[in-house]
Write a protein that holds these residues in place. Structure first.
Motif, PDB file in Angstrom:
ATOM      1  N   GLN A  14     114.303  31.888 -22.815  1.00 24.69           N
ATOM      2  CA  GLN A  14     114.508  33.225 -22.286  1.00 24.69           C
ATOM      3  C   GLN A  14     113.222  33.865 -21.779  1.00 24.69           C
ATOM      4  O   GLN A  14     113.246  34.990 -21.330  1.00 24.69           O
ATOM      5  N   LEU A  15     112.113  33.182 -21.871  1.00 20.46           N
ATOM      6  CA  LEU A  15     110.849  33.742 -21.398  1.00 20.46           C
ATOM      7  C   LEU A  15     110.883  33.906 -19.879  1.00 20.46           C
ATOM      8  O   LEU A  15     111.504  33.104 -19.181  1.00 20.46           O
ATOM      9  N   PRO A  16     110.204  34.915 -19.351  1.00 21.44           N
ATOM     10  CA  PRO A  16     110.212  35.122 -17.899  1.00 21.44           C
ATOM     11  C   PRO A  16     109.473  33.994 -17.178  1.00 21.44           C
ATOM     12  O   PRO A  16     108.534  33.402 -17.701  1.00 21.44           O
ATOM     13  N   SER A  17     109.915  33.747 -15.956  1.00 20.72           N
ATOM     14  CA  SER A  17     109.270  32.713 -15.155  1.00 20.72           C
ATOM     15  C   SER A  17     107.948  33.241 -14.606  1.00 20.72           C
ATOM     16  O   SER A  17     107.674  34.440 -14.645  1.00 20.72           O
ATOM     17  N   LYS A  18     107.149  32.347 -14.081  1.00 22.06           N
ATOM     18  CA  LYS A  18     105.858  32.737 -13.515  1.00 22.06           C
ATOM     19  C   LYS A  18     106.052  33.710 -12.354  1.00 22.06           C
ATOM     20  O   LYS A  18     105.298  34.664 -12.190  1.00 22.06           O
ATOM     21  N   GLU A  19     107.083  33.489 -11.562  1.00 24.80           N
ATOM     22  CA  GLU A  19     107.365  34.368 -10.433  1.00 24.80           C
ATOM     23  C   GLU A  19     107.713  35.782 -10.902  1.00 24.80           C
ATOM     24  O   GLU A  19     107.281  36.765 -10.309  1.00 24.80           O
ATOM     25  N   GLU A  20     108.509  35.869 -11.981  1.00 27.03           N
ATOM     26  CA  GLU A  20     108.874  37.180 -12.524  1.00 27.03           C
ATOM     27  C   GLU A  20     107.641  37.907 -13.056  1.00 27.03           C
ATOM     28  O   GLU A  20     107.496  39.116 -12.868  1.00 27.03           O
ATOM     29  N   ILE A  21     106.753  37.176 -13.686  1.00 27.94           N
ATOM     30  CA  ILE A  21     105.526  37.776 -14.209  1.00 27.94           C
ATOM     31  C   ILE A  21     104.674  38.295 -13.063  1.00 27.94           C
ATOM     32  O   ILE A  21     104.162  39.413 -13.116  1.00 27.94           O
ATOM     33  N   LEU A  22     104.518  37.523 -12.006  1.00 28.94           N
ATOM     34  CA  LEU A  22     103.708  37.954 -10.867  1.00 28.94           C
ATOM     35  C   LEU A  22     104.316  39.165 -10.167  1.00 28.94           C
ATOM     36  O   LEU A  22     103.602  40.039  -9.698  1.00 28.94           O
ATOM     37  N   GLN A  23     105.655  39.231 -10.091  1.00 33.04           N
ATOM     38  CA  GLN A  23     106.319  40.369  -9.466  1.00 33.04           C
ATOM     39  C   GLN A  23     106.052  41.656 -10.255  1.00 33.04           C
ATOM     40  O   GLN A  23     105.958  42.735  -9.685  1.00 33.04           O
ATOM     41  N   ASN A  24     105.939  41.518 -11.552  1.00 32.85           N
ATOM     42  CA  ASN A  24     105.748  42.693 -12.403  1.00 32.85           C
ATOM     43  C   ASN A  24     104.283  42.982 -12.685  1.00 32.85           C
ATOM     44  O   ASN A  24     103.967  43.913 -13.428  1.00 32.85           O
ATOM     45  N   GLU A  25     103.378  42.209 -12.105  1.00 23.67           N
ATOM     46  CA  GLU A  25     101.954  42.366 -12.392  1.00 23.67           C
ATOM     47  C   GLU A  25     101.439  43.761 -12.048  1.00 23.67           C
ATOM     48  O   GLU A  25     100.721  44.372 -12.834  1.00 23.67           O
ATOM     49  N   ASP A  26     101.813  44.274 -10.884  1.00 24.88           N
ATOM     50  CA  ASP A  26     101.356  45.613 -10.494  1.00 24.88           C
ATOM     51  C   ASP A  26     101.845  46.674 -11.464  1.00 24.88           C
ATOM     52  O   ASP A  26     101.105  47.586 -11.834  1.00 24.88           O
ATOM     53  N   GLU A  27     103.112  46.552 -11.891  1.00 19.40           N
ATOM     54  CA  GLU A  27     103.654  47.502 -12.864  1.00 19.40           C
ATOM     55  C   GLU A  27     102.912  47.378 -14.184  1.00 19.40           C
ATOM     56  O   GLU A  27     102.612  48.383 -14.836  1.00 19.40           O
ATOM     57  N   MET A  28     102.605  46.144 -14.585  1.00 18.27           N
ATOM     58  CA  MET A  28     101.905  45.921 -15.845  1.00 18.27           C
ATOM     59  C   MET A  28     100.499  46.506 -15.785  1.00 18.27           C
ATOM     60  O   MET A  28     100.056  47.184 -16.718  1.00 18.27           O
ATOM     61  N   ILE A  29      99.803  46.292 -14.686  1.00 20.29           N
ATOM     62  CA  ILE A  29      98.450  46.831 -14.532  1.00 20.29           C
ATOM     63  C   ILE A  29      98.483  48.356 -14.556  1.00 20.29           C
ATOM     64  O   ILE A  29      97.662  48.993 -15.216  1.00 20.29           O
ATOM     65  N   ALA A  30      99.462  48.942 -13.861  1.00 21.27           N
ATOM     66  CA  ALA A  30      99.590  50.404 -13.856  1.00 21.27           C
ATOM     67  C   ALA A  30      99.845  50.912 -15.273  1.00 21.27           C
ATOM     68  O   ALA A  30      99.264  51.913 -15.697  1.00 21.27           O
ATOM     69  N   GLY A  31     100.693  50.213 -16.022  1.00 19.45           N
ATOM     70  CA  GLY A  31     100.971  50.601 -17.404  1.00 19.45           C
ATOM     71  C   GLY A  31      99.744  50.483 -18.289  1.00 19.45           C
ATOM     72  O   GLY A  31      99.484  51.339 -19.135  1.00 19.45           O
ATOM     73  N   LEU A  32      98.968  49.418 -18.093  1.00 16.78           N
ATOM     74  CA  LEU A  32      97.744  49.229 -18.877  1.00 16.78           C
ATOM     75  C   LEU A  32      96.719  50.317 -18.570  1.00 16.78           C
ATOM     76  O   LEU A  32      96.067  50.840 -19.475  1.00 16.78           O
ATOM     77  N   LEU A  33      96.576  50.664 -17.294  1.00 17.17           N
ATOM     78  CA  LEU A  33      95.632  51.712 -16.912  1.00 17.17           C
ATOM     79  C   LEU A  33      96.060  53.066 -17.473  1.00 17.17           C
ATOM     80  O   LEU A  33      95.230  53.851 -17.941  1.00 17.17           O
ATOM     81  N   GLU A  34      97.355  53.324 -17.450  1.00 20.53           N
ATOM     82  CA  GLU A  34      97.866  54.578 -18.018  1.00 20.53           C
ATOM     83  C   GLU A  34      97.620  54.614 -19.528  1.00 20.53           C
ATOM     84  O   GLU A  34      97.212  55.632 -20.076  1.00 20.53           O
ATOM     85  N   ALA A  35      97.852  53.481 -20.189  1.00 19.39           N
ATOM     86  CA  ALA A  35      97.621  53.408 -21.642  1.00 19.39           C
ATOM     87  C   ALA A  35      96.144  53.612 -21.974  1.00 19.39           C
ATOM     88  O   ALA A  35      95.812  54.238 -22.972  1.00 19.39           O
ATOM     89  N   ALA A  36      95.258  53.109 -21.122  1.00 22.50           N
ATOM     90  CA  ALA A  36      93.815  53.213 -21.381  1.00 22.50           C
ATOM     91  C   ALA A  36      93.307  54.645 -21.248  1.00 22.50           C
ATOM     92  O   ALA A  36      92.257  54.984 -21.786  1.00 22.50           O
ATOM     93  N   ALA A  37      94.054  55.508 -20.584  1.00 19.40           N
ATOM     94  CA  ALA A  37      93.618  56.894 -20.349  1.00 19.40           C
ATOM     95  C   ALA A  37      94.132  57.842 -21.432  1.00 19.40           C
ATOM     96  O   ALA A  37      94.185  59.054 -21.223  1.00 19.40           O
ATOM     97  N   PHE A  38      94.462  57.316 -22.610  1.00 24.12           N
ATOM     98  CA  PHE A  38      95.074  58.145 -23.647  1.00 24.12           C
ATOM     99  C   PHE A  38      94.199  59.305 -24.109  1.00 24.12           C
ATOM    100  O   PHE A  38      94.702  60.336 -24.503  1.00 24.12           O
ATOM    101  N   LYS A  39      92.875  59.152 -24.075  1.00 23.70           N
ATOM    102  CA  LYS A  39      92.000  60.222 -24.571  1.00 23.70           C
ATOM    103  C   LYS A  39      92.107  61.490 -23.732  1.00 23.70           C
ATOM    104  O   LYS A  39      91.936  62.588 -24.238  1.00 23.70           O
TER     105      LYS A  39
END
Length: 172
Positions: A14-39
């Motif tokens: 059930q793990l996502p394919s490499k293509e699915e991971i790459l498609q969601n990369e921008d969303e993941m990066i945006a989420g990580l950047l938002e999480a990093a700005a918690f202060k």
């Protein structure tokens, strides 16, 4: 032949394919950047109101703390002495004063716009006859108030957060 399928084998399928991971990369990066700005995220700040006998005395905001900031507060609240084996071995931590630790956390978590008015205020320190910011916190706040504020700081800093579980991670 054994047709038994183990749970971990089903999860791997059930793990996502490499293509699915790459498609969601921008969303993941945006989420990580938002999480990093918690202060600096205003939505994570909590308003603290100090009320006694039904009267609001003052209020201020606290923000989440980083592990480094919490560690710094712990260091300030911990007594040390030289290692008896010699200077080359540095200092030995003796005991942490958890009452002071709460006060240091409150000072560190208070949103900057409030620190000048509250804990660092020279006129207030003179009126209270204290020198340090921590002395202001310890003089102004009652023990239970400091405890509740410290718990709020821990909560918004992610300790005991109910938002994140390993089960949720496995599902995603």
């Amino acid at each position: 032949m054994n047709d038994t399928t183990f749970d971990y084998e089903q999860e791997e399928k059930q793990l996502p394919s490499k293509e699915e991971i790459l498609q969601n990369e921008d969303e993941m990066i945006a989420g990580l950047l938002e999480a990093a700005a918690f202060k600096s995220d205003d939505s994570l700040q909590k308003k603290i109101e100090i009320k006694r006998n039904g009267k609001l005395l003052f209020s201020f905001f606290v923000r989440p703390l980083t592990e480094e900031e919490i560690q710094g507060c712990r260091r300030k609240a911990t007594k040390r002495r030289p290692d008896p084996r010699g200077r080359q071995f540095g200092m030995i931590e003796l005991e942490t004063d958890y009452f002071k630790l709460r006060s240091y956390k409150i000072i560190a978590a208070t949103v900057d716009k409030g620190q000048g008015i509250l804990w660092k205020n020279k006129k207030l320190k003179d009126s209270l006859n204290v020198i340090d910011d921590i002395d202001v916190v310890e003089t102004v706040l009652m023990a239970g108030e400091k405890d509740r504020i410290s718990n709020i700081i821990d909560e918004i800093s992610g300790y005991g957060a109910d938002d994140f579980t390993l089960e949720d991670t496995a599902k995603n």
